[in-house]
Write a protein that holds these residues in place. Structure first.
Motif, PDB file in Angstrom:
ATOM      1  N   ALA A  60       0.824  -1.210   0.000  1.00 34.54           N
ATOM      2  CA  ALA A  60       0.000   0.000   0.000  1.00 34.54           C
ATOM      3  C   ALA A  60       0.857   1.260   0.000  1.00 34.54           C
ATOM      4  O   ALA A  60       0.576   2.221  -0.736  1.00 34.54           O
ATOM      5  CB  ALA A  60      -0.934  -0.010   1.209  1.00 34.54           C
ATOM      6  N   ARG A  61       1.904   1.270   0.814  1.00 31.82           N
ATOM      7  CA  ARG A  61       2.719   2.497   0.925  1.00 31.82           C
ATOM      8  C   ARG A  61       3.585   2.718  -0.317  1.00 31.82           C
ATOM      9  O   ARG A  61       3.777   3.874  -0.736  1.00 31.82           O
ATOM     10  CB  ARG A  61       3.581   2.427   2.188  1.00 31.82           C
ATOM     11  N   VAL A  62       4.118   1.643  -0.893  1.00 33.88           N
ATOM     12  CA  VAL A  62       4.897   1.800  -2.125  1.00 33.88           C
ATOM     13  C   VAL A  62       3.992   2.259  -3.263  1.00 33.88           C
ATOM     14  O   VAL A  62       4.363   3.141  -4.050  1.00 33.88           O
ATOM     15  CB  VAL A  62       5.604   0.472  -2.483  1.00 33.88           C
ATOM     16  N   GLU A  63       2.792   1.703  -3.335  1.00 31.42           N
ATOM     17  CA  GLU A  63       1.866   2.125  -4.384  1.00 31.42           C
ATOM     18  C   GLU A  63       1.470   3.576  -4.214  1.00 31.42           C
ATOM     19  O   GLU A  63       1.386   4.336  -5.199  1.00 31.42           O
ATOM     20  CB  GLU A  63       0.627   1.234  -4.381  1.00 31.42           C
ATOM     21  N   ALA A  64       1.230   4.018  -2.972  1.00 29.44           N
ATOM     22  CA  ALA A  64       0.855   5.408  -2.722  1.00 29.44           C
ATOM     23  C   ALA A  64       1.989   6.358  -3.098  1.00 29.44           C
ATOM     24  O   ALA A  64       1.734   7.471  -3.590  1.00 29.44           O
ATOM     25  CB  ALA A  64       0.477   5.582  -1.254  1.00 29.44           C
ATOM     26  N   ARG A  65       3.214   5.932  -2.887  1.00 28.38           N
ATOM     27  CA  ARG A  65       4.368   6.792  -3.142  1.00 28.38           C
ATOM     28  C   ARG A  65       4.780   6.803  -4.616  1.00 28.38           C
ATOM     29  O   ARG A  65       5.093   7.862  -5.181  1.00 28.38           O
ATOM     30  CB  ARG A  65       5.540   6.308  -2.274  1.00 28.38           C
ATOM     31  N   PHE A  66       4.772   5.628  -5.265  1.00 22.48           N
ATOM     32  CA  PHE A  66       5.342   5.512  -6.607  1.00 22.48           C
ATOM     33  C   PHE A  66       4.335   5.081  -7.674  1.00 22.48           C
ATOM     34  O   PHE A  66       4.701   4.963  -8.843  1.00 22.48           O
ATOM     35  CB  PHE A  66       6.508   4.511  -6.594  1.00 22.48           C
ATOM     36  N   ASN A  67       3.111   4.814  -7.275  1.00 21.25           N
ATOM     37  CA  ASN A  67       2.086   4.310  -8.192  1.00 21.25           C
ATOM     38  C   ASN A  67       2.520   2.994  -8.850  1.00 21.25           C
ATOM     39  O   ASN A  67       2.249   2.732 -10.019  1.00 21.25           O
ATOM     40  CB  ASN A  67       1.745   5.348  -9.270  1.00 21.25           C
TER      41      ASN A  67
END
Length: 302
Positions: free
Chosen positions: A278-285
Protein backbone atom coordinates in the motif's frame (compact mmCIF):
# COMPACT_ATOMS: atom_id res chain seq x y z
CA UNK A 1 -14.48 -35.43 3.27
CA UNK A 2 -10.99 -36.50 4.38
CA UNK A 3 -11.82 -39.17 6.98
CA UNK A 4 -11.21 -41.95 4.44
CA UNK A 5 -7.54 -40.91 4.29
CA UNK A 6 -7.08 -42.67 7.62
CA UNK A 7 -7.83 -46.00 5.93
CA UNK A 8 -5.53 -45.59 2.94
CA UNK A 9 -2.59 -47.96 2.75
CA UNK A 10 0.54 -46.02 1.79
CA UNK A 11 4.24 -46.66 2.33
CA UNK A 12 5.11 -43.11 3.33
CA UNK A 13 4.00 -40.96 6.26
CA UNK A 14 0.32 -39.96 6.34
CA UNK A 15 -0.79 -38.11 9.48
CA UNK A 16 -3.47 -35.71 10.69
CA UNK A 17 -3.00 -32.25 12.22
CA UNK A 18 0.73 -31.91 11.59
CA UNK A 19 2.36 -28.52 12.43
CA UNK A 20 3.72 -26.86 9.29
CA UNK A 21 5.69 -24.00 10.85
CA UNK A 22 8.83 -26.14 11.30
CA UNK A 23 8.64 -27.05 7.61
CA UNK A 24 8.77 -23.44 6.39
CA UNK A 25 11.62 -20.96 6.36
CA UNK A 26 9.44 -18.31 8.07
CA UNK A 27 8.72 -20.76 10.91
CA UNK A 28 5.13 -19.56 11.33
CA UNK A 29 1.67 -20.85 10.53
CA UNK A 30 -0.83 -23.46 11.58
CA UNK A 31 -1.12 -27.21 10.93
CA UNK A 32 -2.05 -29.27 7.90
CA UNK A 33 -5.36 -31.09 8.15
CA UNK A 34 -3.43 -34.03 6.67
CA UNK A 35 0.25 -34.33 5.76
CA UNK A 36 1.65 -36.90 3.33
CA UNK A 37 5.34 -37.59 2.85
CA UNK A 38 5.49 -40.19 0.07
CA UNK A 39 8.08 -42.93 0.05
CA UNK A 40 8.59 -42.35 -3.68
CA UNK A 41 6.75 -41.23 -6.83
CA UNK A 42 4.81 -44.50 -7.06
CA UNK A 43 3.55 -44.05 -3.50
CA UNK A 44 2.43 -40.53 -4.36
CA UNK A 45 0.69 -41.65 -7.54
CA UNK A 46 -1.17 -44.35 -5.58
CA UNK A 47 -2.47 -41.88 -3.02
CA UNK A 48 -3.58 -39.35 -5.61
CA UNK A 49 -5.40 -42.03 -7.56
CA UNK A 50 -7.17 -43.10 -4.36
CA UNK A 51 -8.70 -39.77 -3.33
CA UNK A 52 -11.33 -37.58 -5.03
CA UNK A 53 -9.97 -34.73 -7.14
CA UNK A 54 -12.18 -32.43 -5.05
CA UNK A 55 -9.92 -32.92 -2.03
CA UNK A 56 -7.87 -29.70 -1.62
CA UNK A 57 -4.17 -30.36 -1.87
CA UNK A 58 -0.94 -28.38 -2.00
CA UNK A 59 2.69 -29.34 -2.43
CA UNK A 60 5.30 -28.16 0.06
CA UNK A 61 9.04 -28.39 -0.47
CA UNK A 62 11.41 -26.48 1.80
CA UNK A 63 8.67 -23.95 2.51
CA UNK A 64 10.82 -20.99 1.49
CA UNK A 65 8.31 -19.34 -0.81
CA UNK A 66 5.10 -19.67 1.21
CA UNK A 67 3.40 -17.99 4.12
CA UNK A 68 1.19 -20.49 5.93
CA UNK A 69 -1.58 -18.63 7.72
CA UNK A 70 -2.14 -19.20 11.42
CA UNK A 71 -5.31 -21.24 10.90
CA UNK A 72 -3.45 -23.91 8.96
CA UNK A 73 -4.11 -25.54 5.59
CA UNK A 74 -7.29 -27.29 4.54
CA UNK A 75 -7.12 -30.72 2.98
CA UNK A 76 -3.90 -32.51 2.11
CA UNK A 77 -0.36 -31.15 2.17
CA UNK A 78 2.15 -33.22 0.18
CA UNK A 79 5.63 -32.71 1.60
CA UNK A 80 8.40 -33.64 -0.83
CA UNK A 81 11.53 -32.57 1.04
CA UNK A 82 13.65 -35.62 1.82
CA UNK A 83 11.96 -37.74 -0.83
CA UNK A 84 11.85 -37.80 -4.65
CA UNK A 85 15.34 -36.29 -4.52
CA UNK A 86 17.35 -38.44 -6.93
CA UNK A 87 20.53 -37.17 -8.60
CA UNK A 88 21.64 -38.90 -11.78
CA UNK A 89 24.22 -38.03 -14.43
CA UNK A 90 22.73 -39.07 -17.78
CA UNK A 91 25.50 -38.18 -20.23
CA UNK A 92 28.13 -35.55 -20.96
CA UNK A 93 25.65 -32.65 -20.72
CA UNK A 94 22.53 -33.81 -18.89
CA UNK A 95 21.44 -34.61 -15.34
CA UNK A 96 18.16 -35.95 -13.99
CA UNK A 97 17.11 -34.45 -10.64
CA UNK A 98 14.16 -35.11 -8.35
CA UNK A 99 11.73 -32.30 -7.59
CA UNK A 100 12.21 -32.74 -3.85
CA UNK A 101 15.94 -32.00 -4.10
CA UNK A 102 17.05 -28.72 -2.56
CA UNK A 103 18.36 -26.26 -5.16
CA UNK A 104 21.72 -25.78 -3.36
CA UNK A 105 22.21 -29.56 -3.39
CA UNK A 106 21.45 -29.61 -7.11
CA UNK A 107 24.00 -26.86 -7.73
CA UNK A 108 26.70 -28.74 -5.83
CA UNK A 109 25.92 -32.04 -7.56
CA UNK A 110 26.23 -30.44 -11.00
CA UNK A 111 29.46 -28.70 -10.04
CA UNK A 112 30.95 -31.92 -8.67
CA UNK A 113 30.03 -33.62 -11.96
CA UNK A 114 31.92 -30.97 -13.93
CA UNK A 115 28.77 -29.39 -15.38
CA UNK A 116 28.38 -25.62 -15.38
CA UNK A 117 25.44 -23.25 -15.73
CA UNK A 118 23.53 -24.28 -12.62
CA UNK A 119 25.71 -22.51 -10.04
CA UNK A 120 23.02 -19.86 -9.43
CA UNK A 121 20.75 -22.56 -7.98
CA UNK A 122 22.91 -22.43 -4.83
CA UNK A 123 21.26 -19.11 -3.99
CA UNK A 124 17.67 -20.38 -4.21
CA UNK A 125 16.48 -21.62 -0.78
CA UNK A 126 13.87 -24.06 -2.06
CA UNK A 127 13.43 -27.32 -3.92
CA UNK A 128 13.71 -27.87 -7.65
CA UNK A 129 9.96 -28.50 -7.82
CA UNK A 130 9.27 -25.10 -6.34
CA UNK A 131 11.87 -23.50 -8.59
CA UNK A 132 10.21 -25.03 -11.65
CA UNK A 133 6.76 -23.91 -10.51
CA UNK A 134 7.79 -20.24 -10.35
CA UNK A 135 10.77 -20.07 -12.73
CA UNK A 136 13.03 -19.21 -9.83
CA UNK A 137 16.28 -17.44 -10.46
CA UNK A 138 19.23 -15.70 -8.87
CA UNK A 139 22.20 -13.64 -10.05
CA UNK A 140 20.77 -13.35 -13.55
CA UNK A 141 20.10 -17.06 -14.04
CA UNK A 142 16.71 -18.78 -14.28
CA UNK A 143 15.93 -22.48 -14.19
CA UNK A 144 13.70 -22.95 -17.24
CA UNK A 145 16.34 -22.09 -19.88
CA UNK A 146 18.21 -25.17 -18.60
CA UNK A 147 15.24 -27.56 -18.80
CA UNK A 148 15.12 -30.23 -21.51
CA UNK A 149 12.00 -31.86 -20.09
CA UNK A 150 10.20 -32.29 -16.80
CA UNK A 151 7.89 -34.98 -15.46
CA UNK A 152 4.73 -33.87 -13.66
CA UNK A 153 1.85 -35.63 -11.94
CA UNK A 154 -1.80 -34.61 -11.98
CA UNK A 155 -4.59 -34.86 -9.44
CA UNK A 156 -5.52 -38.37 -10.59
CA UNK A 157 -1.99 -39.67 -10.11
CA UNK A 158 -1.23 -39.76 -13.86
CA UNK A 159 2.27 -38.73 -14.90
CA UNK A 160 3.18 -36.55 -17.86
CA UNK A 161 6.46 -35.71 -19.55
CA UNK A 162 6.40 -32.04 -20.53
CA UNK A 163 8.74 -29.85 -22.54
CA UNK A 164 9.24 -26.12 -21.95
CA UNK A 165 7.13 -25.40 -25.05
CA UNK A 166 4.06 -26.66 -23.18
CA UNK A 167 4.28 -23.84 -20.63
CA UNK A 168 4.06 -20.05 -20.74
CA UNK A 169 7.22 -19.09 -18.93
CA UNK A 170 7.94 -15.56 -17.73
CA UNK A 171 9.68 -13.71 -14.94
CA UNK A 172 8.88 -15.67 -11.74
CA UNK A 173 5.89 -17.13 -13.57
CA UNK A 174 5.04 -20.50 -15.14
CA UNK A 175 1.56 -21.11 -16.53
CA UNK A 176 0.00 -24.06 -18.28
CA UNK A 177 -0.83 -27.62 -17.27
CA UNK A 178 -2.60 -26.35 -14.15
CA UNK A 179 -3.36 -28.89 -11.48
CA UNK A 180 -0.08 -30.72 -12.04
CA UNK A 181 3.10 -30.52 -10.01
CA UNK A 182 6.65 -31.59 -10.78
CA UNK A 183 8.33 -34.90 -9.97
CA UNK A 184 11.67 -34.68 -11.78
CA UNK A 185 13.54 -32.64 -14.34
CA UNK A 186 16.32 -33.14 -16.87
CA UNK A 187 18.69 -30.19 -17.16
CA UNK A 188 21.10 -29.65 -20.05
CA UNK A 189 24.32 -27.95 -18.95
CA UNK A 190 27.81 -27.22 -20.22
CA UNK A 191 30.85 -29.39 -19.43
CA UNK A 192 33.43 -27.51 -17.41
CA UNK A 193 35.97 -27.64 -14.63
CA UNK A 194 34.52 -28.84 -11.27
CA UNK A 195 36.86 -26.65 -9.20
CA UNK A 196 35.86 -23.54 -11.15
CA UNK A 197 32.16 -24.31 -10.74
CA UNK A 198 32.54 -24.95 -7.02
CA UNK A 199 34.54 -21.75 -6.57
CA UNK A 200 31.77 -19.82 -8.33
CA UNK A 201 29.19 -21.28 -5.95
CA UNK A 202 31.25 -20.20 -2.94
CA UNK A 203 31.64 -16.72 -4.40
CA UNK A 204 27.88 -16.40 -4.91
CA UNK A 205 27.11 -17.66 -1.40
CA UNK A 206 29.55 -15.14 0.13
CA UNK A 207 27.85 -12.35 -1.80
CA UNK A 208 24.45 -13.56 -0.60
CA UNK A 209 25.58 -13.66 3.03
CA UNK A 210 26.87 -10.09 2.77
CA UNK A 211 23.64 -8.67 1.38
CA UNK A 212 20.85 -10.76 2.94
CA UNK A 213 19.74 -11.31 6.57
CA UNK A 214 20.35 -15.04 6.62
CA UNK A 215 20.43 -15.42 10.40
CA UNK A 216 16.71 -14.77 10.93
CA UNK A 217 13.60 -16.57 9.70
CA UNK A 218 12.48 -15.21 6.32
CA UNK A 219 11.14 -16.42 2.97
CA UNK A 220 13.84 -14.81 0.89
CA UNK A 221 12.64 -12.03 -1.41
CA UNK A 222 9.02 -11.17 -0.67
CA UNK A 223 8.16 -9.21 -3.83
CA UNK A 224 9.02 -9.58 -7.49
CA UNK A 225 11.10 -6.85 -9.04
CA UNK A 226 8.87 -4.56 -11.11
CA UNK A 227 9.80 -4.06 -14.72
CA UNK A 228 12.86 -1.84 -14.96
CA UNK A 229 13.34 -1.57 -11.21
CA UNK A 230 14.03 -3.29 -7.92
CA UNK A 231 11.48 -3.96 -5.21
CA UNK A 232 14.07 -3.48 -2.46
CA UNK A 233 14.97 -0.01 -3.73
CA UNK A 234 11.32 1.10 -3.83
CA UNK A 235 10.67 -0.21 -0.32
CA UNK A 236 13.77 1.51 1.01
CA UNK A 237 12.96 4.80 -0.76
CA UNK A 238 9.49 4.69 0.79
CA UNK A 239 11.16 4.68 4.21
CA UNK A 240 9.90 1.24 5.16
CA UNK A 241 13.07 -0.42 6.42
CA UNK A 242 12.47 -1.29 10.06
CA UNK A 243 8.67 -1.14 9.78
CA UNK A 244 7.42 -3.77 12.19
CA UNK A 245 4.41 -5.50 13.64
CA UNK A 246 4.64 -7.92 16.50
CA UNK A 247 7.95 -9.69 16.13
CA UNK A 248 8.11 -9.21 12.35
CA UNK A 249 10.10 -6.48 10.61
CA UNK A 250 11.04 -5.21 7.18
CA UNK A 251 14.73 -6.05 7.27
CA UNK A 252 17.22 -3.27 7.89
CA UNK A 253 19.79 -5.23 5.86
CA UNK A 254 17.66 -5.94 2.76
CA UNK A 255 14.35 -4.14 2.31
CA UNK A 256 12.76 -6.93 0.26
CA UNK A 257 13.06 -9.34 3.20
CA UNK A 258 10.65 -9.61 6.11
CA UNK A 259 12.28 -11.28 9.10
CA UNK A 260 11.14 -11.99 12.63
CA UNK A 261 12.58 -12.70 16.07
CA UNK A 262 10.67 -15.92 16.69
CA UNK A 263 7.60 -14.31 18.26
CA UNK A 264 5.75 -13.21 15.10
CA UNK A 265 2.57 -14.74 13.75
CA UNK A 266 1.72 -15.27 10.12
CA UNK A 267 -0.86 -12.49 10.53
CA UNK A 268 1.93 -10.07 11.54
CA UNK A 269 3.90 -10.93 8.40
CA UNK A 270 0.86 -10.73 6.12
CA UNK A 271 -0.01 -7.31 7.57
CA UNK A 272 3.51 -6.08 6.79
CA UNK A 273 3.31 -7.40 3.23
CA UNK A 274 0.04 -5.56 2.65
CA UNK A 275 1.30 -2.38 4.30
CA UNK A 276 4.45 -2.37 2.17
CA UNK A 277 2.35 -2.83 -0.97
CA UNK A 278 0.00 0.00 0.00
CA UNK A 279 2.72 2.50 0.93
CA UNK A 280 4.90 1.80 -2.13
CA UNK A 281 1.87 2.12 -4.38
CA UNK A 282 0.85 5.41 -2.72
CA UNK A 283 4.37 6.79 -3.14
CA UNK A 284 5.34 5.51 -6.61
CA UNK A 285 2.09 4.31 -8.19
CA UNK A 286 3.65 0.84 -8.51
CA UNK A 287 1.87 -2.20 -7.09
CA UNK A 288 4.44 -4.71 -5.90
CA UNK A 289 3.54 -8.33 -6.70
CA UNK A 290 4.47 -10.91 -4.07
CA UNK A 291 6.77 -13.78 -4.96
CA UNK A 292 5.60 -15.57 -1.85
CA UNK A 293 2.31 -17.51 -1.88
CA UNK A 294 -0.02 -16.86 1.04
CA UNK A 295 -1.85 -20.09 1.83
CA UNK A 296 -4.42 -21.34 4.30
CA UNK A 297 -6.96 -20.11 6.81
CA UNK A 298 -6.71 -17.08 9.00
CA UNK A 299 -6.83 -17.82 12.72
CA UNK A 300 -10.41 -18.40 13.83
CA UNK A 301 -11.77 -18.81 10.29
CA UNK A 302 -12.71 -22.40 9.41
Amino acid sequence: MLTHLANLRVRGRLERHVPLAPMTSWRVGGPADWLFEPEDADDLAHLLASIPESVPRMVLGLGSNVLIRDGGVEGLVIHLTGTINQRLRLDSERVELGAGLACPQAARFCANEGLTGAEFLAGIPGTLGGALAMNAGAWGGEIWPLVEWAESIDGRGLRHVRTPAEYRIGYRSVRGCEGEFFLRVVLRLQPGDPSTAKARIQELLRERAEKQPLGLPSCGSVFRNPEGGHAAALIEQAGLKGLHRGGAEVSLKHANFITHDGSATAADIEWLMQEVQARVEARFNIRLVPEVRVIGRREGHP
